[in-house]
Scaffold this motif. Structure first.
Motif, PDB file in Angstrom:
ATOM      1  N   VAL A 285      -0.081   1.396   5.356  1.00 42.69           N
ATOM      2  CA  VAL A 285      -0.809   1.166   6.612  1.00 42.69           C
ATOM      3  C   VAL A 285      -2.092   0.354   6.408  1.00 42.69           C
ATOM      4  CG1 VAL A 285       0.123   3.270   7.647  1.00 42.69           C
ATOM      5  CG2 VAL A 285      -2.114   3.347   6.530  1.00 42.69           C
ATOM      6  N   THR A 286      -2.432   0.056   5.169  1.00 44.04           N
ATOM      7  CA  THR A 286      -3.639  -0.720   4.906  1.00 44.04           C
ATOM      8  C   THR A 286      -3.376  -2.221   4.921  1.00 44.04           C
ATOM      9  OG1 THR A 286      -3.344  -0.723   2.490  1.00 44.04           O
ATOM     10  CG2 THR A 286      -4.548   1.139   3.476  1.00 44.04           C
ATOM     11  N   ARG A 287      -2.132  -2.614   5.236  1.00 48.81           N
ATOM     12  CA  ARG A 287      -1.776  -4.028   5.257  1.00 48.81           C
ATOM     13  C   ARG A 287      -0.797  -4.291   6.390  1.00 48.81           C
ATOM     14  NH1 ARG A 287       0.566  -3.323  -0.779  1.00 48.81           N
ATOM     15  NH2 ARG A 287      -1.329  -2.094  -0.806  1.00 48.81           N
ATOM     16  N   PRO A 288      -0.720  -5.508   6.902  1.00 47.72           N
ATOM     17  CA  PRO A 288       0.155  -5.777   8.040  1.00 47.72           C
ATOM     18  C   PRO A 288       1.613  -5.902   7.640  1.00 47.72           C
ATOM     19  CG  PRO A 288      -0.957  -7.776   7.358  1.00 47.72           C
ATOM     20  CD  PRO A 288      -1.533  -6.667   6.526  1.00 47.72           C
ATOM     21  N   GLY A 289       2.491  -5.767   8.662  1.00 50.32           N
ATOM     22  CA  GLY A 289       3.907  -5.949   8.434  1.00 50.32           C
ATOM     23  C   GLY A 289       4.615  -4.656   8.109  1.00 50.32           C
ATOM     24  N   ALA A 290       5.946  -4.733   8.044  1.00 49.11           N
ATOM     25  CA  ALA A 290       6.767  -3.569   7.720  1.00 49.11           C
ATOM     26  C   ALA A 290       7.196  -3.657   6.256  1.00 49.11           C
ATOM     27  CB  ALA A 290       7.960  -3.506   8.663  1.00 49.11           C
ATOM     28  N   ALA A 291       8.281  -4.378   5.967  1.00 47.11           N
ATOM     29  CA  ALA A 291       8.694  -4.540   4.572  1.00 47.11           C
ATOM     30  C   ALA A 291       7.580  -5.156   3.737  1.00 47.11           C
ATOM     31  CB  ALA A 291       9.953  -5.399   4.504  1.00 47.11           C
ATOM     32  N   ALA A 292       6.828  -6.075   4.331  1.00 50.79           N
ATOM     33  CA  ALA A 292       5.761  -6.750   3.594  1.00 50.79           C
ATOM     34  C   ALA A 292       4.644  -5.810   3.164  1.00 50.79           C
ATOM     35  CB  ALA A 292       5.181  -7.874   4.450  1.00 50.79           C
ATOM     36  N   SER A 293       4.546  -4.642   3.815  1.00 53.15           N
ATOM     37  CA  SER A 293       3.435  -3.726   3.522  1.00 53.15           C
ATOM     38  C   SER A 293       3.773  -2.711   2.434  1.00 53.15           C
ATOM     39  CB  SER A 293       3.034  -2.972   4.792  1.00 53.15           C
ATOM     40  OG  SER A 293       4.027  -2.016   5.157  1.00 53.15           O
ATOM     41  N   MET A 294       5.007  -2.713   1.938  1.00 48.20           N
ATOM     42  CA  MET A 294       5.414  -1.684   0.976  1.00 48.20           C
ATOM     43  C   MET A 294       4.740  -1.911  -0.376  1.00 48.20           C
ATOM     44  SD  MET A 294       7.139   0.083   2.968  1.00 48.20           S
ATOM     45  CE  MET A 294       7.996  -0.099   4.548  1.00 48.20           C
ATOM     46  N   PRO A 295       4.107  -0.870  -0.931  1.00 44.34           N
ATOM     47  CA  PRO A 295       3.354  -1.039  -2.177  1.00 44.34           C
ATOM     48  C   PRO A 295       4.251  -1.034  -3.412  1.00 44.34           C
ATOM     49  CG  PRO A 295       3.214   1.231  -1.454  1.00 44.34           C
ATOM     50  CD  PRO A 295       3.956   0.488  -0.371  1.00 44.34           C
ATOM     51  N   THR A 296       3.696  -1.501  -4.510  1.00 43.16           N
ATOM     52  CA  THR A 296       4.390  -1.448  -5.797  1.00 43.16           C
ATOM     53  C   THR A 296       4.211  -0.065  -6.424  1.00 43.16           C
ATOM     54  OG1 THR A 296       2.446  -2.155  -7.040  1.00 43.16           O
ATOM     55  CG2 THR A 296       3.894  -3.893  -6.163  1.00 43.16           C
ATOM     56  N   ARG A 297       5.019   0.197  -7.449  1.00 46.84           N
ATOM     57  CA  ARG A 297       4.914   1.468  -8.168  1.00 46.84           C
ATOM     58  C   ARG A 297       3.524   1.629  -8.776  1.00 46.84           C
ATOM     59  NH1 ARG A 297       8.659   5.297  -9.758  1.00 46.84           N
ATOM     60  NH2 ARG A 297       7.609   6.928 -10.936  1.00 46.84           N
ATOM     61  N   ALA A 298       3.000   0.561  -9.334  1.00 47.58           N
ATOM     62  CA  ALA A 298       1.673   0.648  -9.954  1.00 47.58           C
ATOM     63  C   ALA A 298       0.601   1.024  -8.951  1.00 47.58           C
ATOM     64  CB  ALA A 298       1.331  -0.685 -10.622  1.00 47.58           C
ATOM     65  N   GLU A 299       0.689   0.480  -7.731  1.00 52.82           N
ATOM     66  CA  GLU A 299      -0.290   0.806  -6.692  1.00 52.82           C
ATOM     67  C   GLU A 299      -0.184   2.278  -6.297  1.00 52.82           C
ATOM     68  OE1 GLU A 299      -0.893  -3.256  -4.132  1.00 52.82           O
ATOM     69  OE2 GLU A 299       1.055  -2.242  -3.959  1.00 52.82           O
ATOM     70  N   VAL A 300       1.029   2.780  -6.200  1.00 50.97           N
ATOM     71  CA  VAL A 300       1.230   4.192  -5.830  1.00 50.97           C
ATOM     72  C   VAL A 300       0.684   5.114  -6.915  1.00 50.97           C
ATOM     73  CG1 VAL A 300       2.945   5.961  -5.287  1.00 50.97           C
ATOM     74  CG2 VAL A 300       3.265   3.620  -4.443  1.00 50.97           C
ATOM     75  N   GLU A 301       0.970   4.803  -8.160  1.00 47.39           N
ATOM     76  CA  GLU A 301       0.489   5.647  -9.246  1.00 47.39           C
ATOM     77  C   GLU A 301      -1.036   5.621  -9.331  1.00 47.39           C
ATOM     78  OE1 GLU A 301       2.684   4.348 -12.655  1.00 47.39           O
ATOM     79  OE2 GLU A 301       4.409   5.626 -12.171  1.00 47.39           O
ATOM     80  N   ALA A 302      -1.618   4.466  -9.057  1.00 47.76           N
ATOM     81  CA  ALA A 302      -3.074   4.371  -9.094  1.00 47.76           C
ATOM     82  C   ALA A 302      -3.706   5.247  -8.013  1.00 47.76           C
ATOM     83  CB  ALA A 302      -3.507   2.929  -8.921  1.00 47.76           C
TER      84      ALA A 302
END
Length: 306
Positions: A285-302
């Motif tokens: 939700v911190t970025r626009p779009g649907a598929a385009a907004s999905m984070p990477t694994r590294a971002e989730v772990e961080a």
């Protein structure tokens, strides 16, 4: 790695940002426009793929520009497309209104080619579905198609996850095929008859869903309140995580579902998987779009490590 199978649709999202919706017969000026990939199933597959899962997608798309967009998005996210059928029907599209002030959205979906998926298409992929660690579907494709997928997955021993969106009346026995069901507040009320306004009412709705046959747990997504993991043994409120200012909520539920499936496929216990899913959604939700907004694994772990 055990694979995930997602059954669903792809649509091209046409997103309009404005201060309000126009009234019938009225034209207003918007604040912005974007064209990008969408569709709940596709978004969920992309979210799981970016989270590190081995994902295969089942759908129908057209041999058109929007279909080409879909194939590129899936390639970039590492989503397997051998079970995607390309035909002469047009790929679907969605109108998305985003409120400029809040980031909240309202959506109209036209499934296009994916609306012509049949149970026979699903039965042709029975081995793929039955061999999955996790099978995920929603309600944007025809209901009998989702039901066929759940039956095959259950018979094969896959963990079954239904995201009951958009809200609809389910056939008798469908919830009994689901290990997990992941409604938002509106969908939970439609399925349970309980208006969800806070954590206590979410628990009451969760009880109703378990009574209707959901096998392991109901996971209610509660927007800014996070989510509720509710099983017969435990009921745990998982708050939303602070990942930055909210830009747009489109795709947040899909991020949650894809993240939850990815963690389950890796063998995480369901509460840990739900926390992982909350992190994926909180970032999206911190970025626009649907598929385009999905984070990477590294971002989730961080985010989880904070």
């Amino acid at each position: 790695m055990p694979h995930i199978v997602v059954l669903g649709i792809f649509v091209a999202d046409t997103t309009f940002r404005a201060t309000r919706m126009p009234r019938m017969g009225e034209t207003i000026l918007g604040d912005g426009f974007a064209l990008g990939p969408g569709g709940k199933g596709s978004n969920q597959a992309v979210a799981a793929g970016r989270a590190g899962a081995d994902v295969r997608f089942i759908s129908r798309i057209g041999r058109d520009t929007f279909g080409d967009m879909a194939m590129q998005v899936w390639r970039d996210a590492g989503v397997g497309t051998d079970a995607v059928i390309r035909g002469e029907d047009a790929t679907g599209a969605a109108f998305i209104y985003v409120d400029s002030a809040s980031g909240d959205n309202a959506i109209i979906v036209a499934p296009g080619a994916a609306g012509k998926l049949t149970p026979a298409d699903i039965e042709a992929e029975a081995d793929l579905i039955a061999g999955a660690a996790v099978f995920v579907t929603q309600l944007e494709q025809p209901m009998d198609v989702a039901l066929s997928g759940l039956r095959i997955a259950r018979a094969g021993g896959a963990i079954t996850l239904l995201n009951p969106a958009p809200a609809a009346t389910l056939p008798e026995g469908m919830l009994e095929l689901c290990d997990y069901v992941t409604p938002n507040e509106t969908e939970a009320e439609a399925l349970s008859g309980v208006a969800v306004t806070d954590i206590d009412s979410a628990r009451a709705a969760g009880d109703a869903l378990l009574e209707k046959g959901v096998g392991r747990a109901a996971l209610l997504t509660l927007g800014a309140q996070g989510s509720l993991f509710h099983s017969a043994e435990q009921s745990i409120h998982i708050p939303a995580m602070s990942a930055g200012p909210v830009v747009e909520t489109t795709g947040a539920g899909d991020a949650f579902n894809g993240g939850f499936a990815a963690a389950l496929a890796e063998g995480a216990d369901p509460v840990t998987a739900a926390r992982f899913a909350c992190a994926v959604a909180s970032l999206s939700v911190t970025r626009p779009g649907a598929a385009a907004s999905m984070p990477t694994r590294a971002e989730v772990e961080a985010l989880l490590a904070r």
